[in-house]
Design a protein around this motif. Structure first.
Motif, short mmCIF file in Angstrom:
data_model
loop_
_atom_site.label_atom_id
_atom_site.label_comp_id
_atom_site.label_asym_id
_atom_site.label_seq_id
_atom_site.Cartn_x
_atom_site.Cartn_y
_atom_site.Cartn_z
N ASN A 183 7.68 -2.74 18.79
CA ASN A 183 7.46 -1.90 20.05
C ASN A 183 8.09 -2.33 21.29
O ASN A 183 7.43 -2.45 22.33
CB ASN A 183 5.73 -1.96 20.51
N ALA A 184 9.41 -2.79 20.90
CA ALA A 184 10.28 -3.26 21.91
C ALA A 184 11.28 -2.31 22.33
O ALA A 184 11.24 -0.91 22.13
CB ALA A 184 11.14 -4.51 21.38
N ALA A 185 12.16 -2.45 23.46
CA ALA A 185 12.96 -1.54 23.93
C ALA A 185 14.62 -2.34 23.87
O ALA A 185 14.56 -3.53 23.89
CB ALA A 185 12.86 -1.06 25.46
N LEU A 186 15.42 -1.49 23.82
CA LEU A 186 17.01 -2.13 23.79
C LEU A 186 17.93 -1.14 25.00
O LEU A 186 17.90 0.07 24.90
CB LEU A 186 17.59 -1.60 22.58
N LEU A 187 18.47 -2.11 26.03
CA LEU A 187 19.57 -1.58 26.58
C LEU A 187 20.82 -2.06 26.22
O LEU A 187 21.02 -3.33 26.38
CB LEU A 187 19.17 -2.02 28.18
N LEU A 188 21.67 -1.01 25.91
CA LEU A 188 22.80 -1.57 25.47
C LEU A 188 24.31 -1.10 26.09
O LEU A 188 24.21 0.10 26.58
CB LEU A 188 23.03 -0.70 23.84
N VAL A 189 24.93 -2.02 26.39
CA VAL A 189 26.43 -1.55 26.89
C VAL A 189 27.50 -1.67 25.80
O VAL A 189 27.35 -2.47 25.08
CB VAL A 189 26.67 -2.48 28.14
N THR A 190 28.14 -0.49 25.87
CA THR A 190 29.17 -0.31 24.76
C THR A 190 30.28 0.56 24.95
O THR A 190 29.91 1.42 25.90
CB THR A 190 28.43 0.24 23.27
N HIS A 191 31.49 0.47 24.39
CA HIS A 191 32.51 1.48 24.39
C HIS A 191 32.21 2.27 23.22
O HIS A 191 33.08 3.23 22.98
CB HIS A 191 33.53 0.74 24.61
N ASN A 192 31.53 1.98 22.10
CA ASN A 192 31.54 2.79 21.14
C ASN A 192 30.64 4.07 21.18
O ASN A 192 29.45 3.83 21.09
CB ASN A 192 30.99 1.74 19.98
N GLN A 193 31.09 5.12 21.48
CA GLN A 193 30.54 6.40 21.62
C GLN A 193 29.67 6.77 20.29
O GLN A 193 28.54 7.17 20.48
CB GLN A 193 31.61 7.58 21.83
N GLN A 194 29.97 6.43 18.96
CA GLN A 194 29.27 6.63 17.83
C GLN A 194 28.00 6.13 17.80
O GLN A 194 26.88 6.38 17.47
CB GLN A 194 30.10 6.58 16.66
N LEU A 195 28.00 4.82 18.17
CA LEU A 195 26.73 3.92 18.24
C LEU A 195 25.93 4.37 19.41
O LEU A 195 24.93 4.43 19.26
CB LEU A 195 27.44 2.44 18.44
N ALA A 196 26.53 4.70 20.47
CA ALA A 196 25.91 5.04 21.64
C ALA A 196 24.86 6.40 21.53
O ALA A 196 23.88 6.59 22.06
CB ALA A 196 26.70 5.27 22.91
N LYS A 197 25.54 7.32 20.65
CA LYS A 197 24.57 8.47 20.37
C LYS A 197 23.63 8.38 19.39
O LYS A 197 22.85 9.29 19.45
CB LYS A 197 25.85 9.56 19.76
N GLN A 198 23.42 7.30 18.74
CA GLN A 198 22.37 7.03 18.23
C GLN A 198 21.12 6.45 18.98
O GLN A 198 19.81 6.31 18.56
CB GLN A 198 22.56 5.84 16.98
N CYS A 199 21.37 6.10 20.15
CA CYS A 199 20.27 5.72 21.10
C CYS A 199 19.39 6.81 21.67
O CYS A 199 20.00 7.91 21.48
CB CYS A 199 21.06 4.95 22.37
N THR A 200 18.24 6.66 22.20
CA THR A 200 17.18 7.63 22.72
C THR A 200 17.81 8.20 23.77
O THR A 200 17.81 9.55 23.77
CB THR A 200 15.98 6.88 23.11
N TYR A 201 18.71 7.59 24.76
CA TYR A 201 19.47 8.27 25.87
C TYR A 201 20.92 7.60 25.75
O TYR A 201 21.17 6.18 25.33
CB TYR A 201 18.78 7.65 27.00
#
Length: 214
Positions: A183-201
């Protein structure tokens, strides 16, 4: 319930980086922040994770208004509730890999999940000195060190930057599984569009805030 609320954040150095940044992250949610180099992605991550006070705005982290709290309160949050994965892993290079991870577990009074070491592909490297590991192995040890704390929210700055595509996806799977289970959360900085698209937002950082479009 939210784990992270960012309200009207603005920040500048010698020039304005960004202003009017607003978002909320609840348990089991993840957000990827993309943007051009120099747009302030890492700075925003540092602001949200207690490391840098913004010029304007408020950050509520686990129900604490972190820049209205005193230093002891922020240190307590950082010790028990916040996990930060940096671009530079900041491991203790004179230590063995397992010692780096065990230190985080000891400080936060949490038990290490050895299954995560297997999932990250580093179980066989625990008794190697950090300086003898490859850059990608060191990065995965740093991720294991963060997860050993069992934080309520993870801030990850390019956590897969040193990894090949397959390993990067495996690492992200571990992070996604962790926030779902804990029940945690993740804030991600990335240049990888494919990985970014897998996030909730998925948001892009601009001068005037976070936007859905590139």
């Amino acid at each position: 319930m939210s784990l992270l609320q960012v309200q009207n954040i603005s920040h500048a150095f010698d020039y304005l980086l960004f202003e009017n940044v607003n978002f909320t992250l609840a348990p089991k949610e993840s957000m990827a922040i993309l943007g051009v180099s120099g747009s302030g992605k890492s700075t925003l991550l540092h602001i949200c994770s207690t490391l840098l006070q913004p010029n304007h705005g408020e950050v509520l982290l686990c129900d604490h208004n972190i820049y209205n709290d005193n230093d002891d309160a922020r240190l307590k949050l950082r010790r028990y509730d916040v996990g930060i994965i940096f671009q530079s892993h900041y491991l203790f290079k004179g230590f063995f890999a397992n010692e780096n991870i065990e230190l985080a577990s000891f400080i936060s009074d949490k038990k290490i999940d050895n299954g995560i070491l297997e999932r990250l592909g580093i179980a066989d490297f625990m008794h190697y000195r950090v300086g003898d590991l490859s850059g990608g192995q060191q990065q995965r040890v740093s991720i294991a060190r963060v997860l050993a704390k069992k934080p309520r929210i993870i801030f990850a700055d390019e956590p897969t930057g040193n990894l090949d595509d397959k390993t990067a996806q495996e690492v992200m799977n571990v992070l996604f599984e962790y926030i779902e289970k804990e029940n945690a959360a993740l804030l991600l900085v990335t240049h990888n569009q494919q990985l970014a698209k897998q996030c909730t937002y998925m948001k892009h950082l601009h001068l005037d805030g976070l936007k859905e479009d590139a």
